[in-house]
Scaffold this motif. Structure first.
Motif, PDB file in Angstrom:
ATOM      1  N   ASN A   1       0.796  -1.246   0.087  1.00 14.04           N
ATOM      2  CA  ASN A   1       0.012  -0.161  -0.054  1.00 14.04           C
ATOM      3  C   ASN A   1       0.894   1.343  -0.089  1.00 14.04           C
ATOM      4  N   ALA A   2       2.049   1.350   0.707  1.00 21.42           N
ATOM      5  CA  ALA A   2       2.795   2.367   0.771  1.00 21.42           C
ATOM      6  C   ALA A   2       3.345   2.584  -0.514  1.00 21.42           C
ATOM      7  N   GLN A   3       4.037   1.502  -1.122  1.00 23.16           N
ATOM      8  CA  GLN A   3       4.666   1.608  -2.370  1.00 23.16           C
ATOM      9  C   GLN A   3       3.813   2.285  -3.537  1.00 23.16           C
ATOM     10  N   CYS A   4       2.674   1.637  -3.519  1.00 24.33           N
ATOM     11  CA  CYS A   4       1.806   2.131  -4.504  1.00 24.33           C
ATOM     12  C   CYS A   4       1.087   3.271  -4.190  1.00 24.33           C
ATOM     13  N   SER A   5       0.935   3.827  -3.042  1.00 29.09           N
ATOM     14  CA  SER A   5       0.350   5.235  -2.705  1.00 29.09           C
ATOM     15  C   SER A   5       1.548   6.248  -3.151  1.00 29.09           C
ATOM     16  N   ILE A   6       2.726   5.900  -3.043  1.00 28.22           N
ATOM     17  CA  ILE A   6       3.912   6.767  -3.390  1.00 28.22           C
ATOM     18  C   ILE A   6       3.844   6.982  -4.910  1.00 28.22           C
ATOM     19  N   MET A   7       3.749   6.049  -5.642  1.00 26.55           N
ATOM     20  CA  MET A   7       3.653   6.156  -7.028  1.00 26.55           C
ATOM     21  C   MET A   7       2.321   6.568  -7.558  1.00 26.55           C
TER      22      MET A   7
ATOM     23  N   ALA B   1       7.347  -3.641 -12.226  1.00 24.16           N
ATOM     24  CA  ALA B   1       7.785  -2.453 -11.013  1.00 24.16           C
ATOM     25  C   ALA B   1       8.791  -1.430 -11.624  1.00 24.16           C
ATOM     26  N   PRO B   2       9.886  -2.103 -12.214  1.00 25.98           N
ATOM     27  CA  PRO B   2      10.853  -0.887 -12.562  1.00 25.98           C
ATOM     28  C   PRO B   2      10.153   0.024 -13.855  1.00 25.98           C
ATOM     29  N   ASN B   3       9.460  -0.500 -14.555  1.00 27.08           N
ATOM     30  CA  ASN B   3       8.711   0.348 -15.600  1.00 27.08           C
ATOM     31  C   ASN B   3       7.625   1.227 -15.207  1.00 27.08           C
ATOM     32  N   MET B   4       6.933   0.805 -14.075  1.00 19.25           N
ATOM     33  CA  MET B   4       6.141   1.533 -13.549  1.00 19.25           C
ATOM     34  C   MET B   4       6.741   2.959 -12.757  1.00 19.25           C
ATOM     35  N   MET B   5       7.981   2.530 -12.178  1.00 17.39           N
ATOM     36  CA  MET B   5       8.904   3.715 -11.557  1.00 17.39           C
ATOM     37  C   MET B   5       9.493   4.559 -12.468  1.00 17.39           C
ATOM     38  N   ALA B   6       9.724   3.911 -13.807  1.00 17.16           N
ATOM     39  CA  ALA B   6      10.430   4.837 -14.702  1.00 17.16           C
ATOM     40  C   ALA B   6       9.295   5.785 -15.261  1.00 17.16           C
TER      41      ALA B   6
ATOM     42  N   SER C   1       6.639   6.727 -13.694  1.00 17.45           N
ATOM     43  CA  SER C   1       6.273   7.671 -12.658  1.00 17.45           C
ATOM     44  C   SER C   1       7.249   8.796 -12.732  1.00 17.45           C
ATOM     45  N   SER C   2       8.481   8.521 -12.812  1.00 14.15           N
ATOM     46  CA  SER C   2       9.540   9.562 -12.555  1.00 14.15           C
ATOM     47  C   SER C   2       9.723  10.471 -14.129  1.00 14.15           C
ATOM     48  N   ALA C   3       9.172   9.897 -15.256  1.00  9.97           N
ATOM     49  CA  ALA C   3       9.070  10.427 -16.638  1.00  9.97           C
ATOM     50  C   ALA C   3       7.759  11.349 -16.521  1.00  9.97           C
ATOM     51  N   ASN C   4       6.910  11.029 -15.902  1.00 13.44           N
ATOM     52  CA  ASN C   4       5.724  11.758 -15.652  1.00 13.44           C
ATOM     53  C   ASN C   4       5.879  12.894 -14.817  1.00 13.44           C
ATOM     54  N   ASN C   5       6.393  12.954 -13.944  1.00  7.56           N
ATOM     55  CA  ASN C   5       6.850  13.979 -12.848  1.00  7.56           C
ATOM     56  C   ASN C   5       7.730  15.096 -13.791  1.00  7.56           C
ATOM     57  N   LYS C   6       8.667  14.504 -14.653  1.00  7.85           N
ATOM     58  CA  LYS C   6       9.507  15.567 -15.313  1.00  7.85           C
ATOM     59  C   LYS C   6       8.762  15.951 -16.378  1.00  7.85           C
ATOM     60  N   CYS C   7       7.818  15.372 -17.014  1.00  8.46           N
ATOM     61  CA  CYS C   7       7.111  15.836 -18.240  1.00  8.46           C
ATOM     62  C   CYS C   7       6.323  17.036 -17.695  1.00  8.46           C
ATOM     63  N   MET C   8       5.728  16.781 -16.377  1.00 10.17           N
ATOM     64  CA  MET C   8       4.759  17.711 -15.930  1.00 10.17           C
ATOM     65  C   MET C   8       5.582  19.099 -15.535  1.00 10.17           C
ATOM     66  N   ALA C   9       6.976  18.841 -15.508  1.00 14.16           N
ATOM     67  CA  ALA C   9       7.795  20.125 -15.131  1.00 14.16           C
ATOM     68  C   ALA C   9       8.135  20.648 -16.206  1.00 14.16           C
ATOM     69  N   GLY C  10       7.843  20.037 -17.400  1.00  8.26           N
ATOM     70  CA  GLY C  10       8.149  20.922 -18.762  1.00  8.26           C
ATOM     71  C   GLY C  10       9.295  20.094 -19.403  1.00  8.26           C
ATOM     72  N   ASP C  11       9.843  18.988 -19.011  1.00  9.83           N
ATOM     73  CA  ASP C  11      10.751  18.286 -19.821  1.00  9.83           C
ATOM     74  C   ASP C  11      10.119  17.367 -20.997  1.00  9.83           C
ATOM     75  N   LYS C  12      10.183  18.101 -22.250  1.00  7.22           N
ATOM     76  CA  LYS C  12       9.829  17.349 -23.518  1.00  7.22           C
ATOM     77  C   LYS C  12      10.287  16.069 -23.864  1.00  7.22           C
ATOM     78  N   ASP C  13      11.477  15.601 -23.327  1.00  5.49           N
ATOM     79  CA  ASP C  13      12.112  14.402 -23.480  1.00  5.49           C
ATOM     80  C   ASP C  13      11.577  13.553 -22.833  1.00  5.49           C
ATOM     81  N   ALA C  14      11.123  13.781 -21.307  1.00  7.51           N
ATOM     82  CA  ALA C  14      10.498  13.117 -20.316  1.00  7.51           C
ATOM     83  C   ALA C  14       9.164  12.476 -21.155  1.00  7.51           C
ATOM     84  N   CYS C  15       8.391  13.595 -21.588  1.00  5.56           N
ATOM     85  CA  CYS C  15       7.085  13.299 -22.065  1.00  5.56           C
ATOM     86  C   CYS C  15       7.173  12.210 -23.302  1.00  5.56           C
ATOM     87  N   ALA C  16       8.204  12.360 -24.077  1.00  4.19           N
ATOM     88  CA  ALA C  16       8.246  11.207 -24.994  1.00  4.19           C
ATOM     89  C   ALA C  16       8.596   9.766 -24.242  1.00  4.19           C
TER      90      ALA C  16
END
Length: 157
Positions: free
Chosen positions: A40-46, A117-122, A124-139
């Motif tokens: 639950n903690a792991q999923c909640s964080i992601m 799990a590693p792909n979900m974490m990746a 999540s990280s790309a989504n956060n960077k994309c929301m911050a404006g990183d176009k490479d992360a959006c792709a």
């Protein structure tokens, strides 16, 4: 949207959300995996990465309606992510009204795919960077979402 309509929409949203609370259901282990608290903690964080922002211009009632719609969409997206993530961790949410399901060979032989799990974490990280404006992360987020779909995970984007 007048205050009466906003109040009615808010009441409908709260009634809908009330149907989805953990008071009406509980988690049962359906396979090998971490403890309920850890999963639950792991999923909640992601799940925090499922939130999407909003820019709305117009009358105050239009902006309020757009914010309400965005909040409802975010809540639905986060709930679906939590549900899928917990299943991947070996847990399933079941209604309290139903009796517990007896364990069978099929439920005890569940083995999560180690690529998820590693792909979900990746993602999540790309989504956060994309929301911050990183176009490479959006792709990268789009590519990871497609890979997750091939692994049987629909992250709702």
């Amino acid at each position: 949207m007048g205050t009466g309509r906003i109040g009615a929409a808010l009441a409908a949203t709260l009634a809908f959300a009330g149907c989805q609370t953990s008071a009406n259901s509980h988690w049962e282990q359906i396979g090998a995996g971490p403890t309920l608290e850890y999963a639950n903690a792991q999923c909640s964080i992601m799940s925090a990465s499922t939130q999407q922002g909003l820019v709305a211009l117009g009358s105050p009632s239009y902006v309020a309606g757009a914010q309400l719609g965005n909040a409802l969409g975010n809540a639905i997206r986060q709930a679906q992510f939590m549900k899928d993530c917990m299943v991947l961790q070996g847990w399933k949410q079941v209604p309290n009204a139903k009796p517990a399901v007896a364990k069978t060979a099929a439920t005890t032989s569940f083995k999560p795919n180690p690529e998820i799990a590693p792909n979900m974490m990746a993602w999540s990280s790309a989504n956060n960077k994309c929301m911050a404006g990183d176009k490479d992360a959006c792709a990268r987020k789009v590519v990871l979402a497609a890979k997750l779909r091939t692994l049987g995970v629909d992250i709702g984007v």
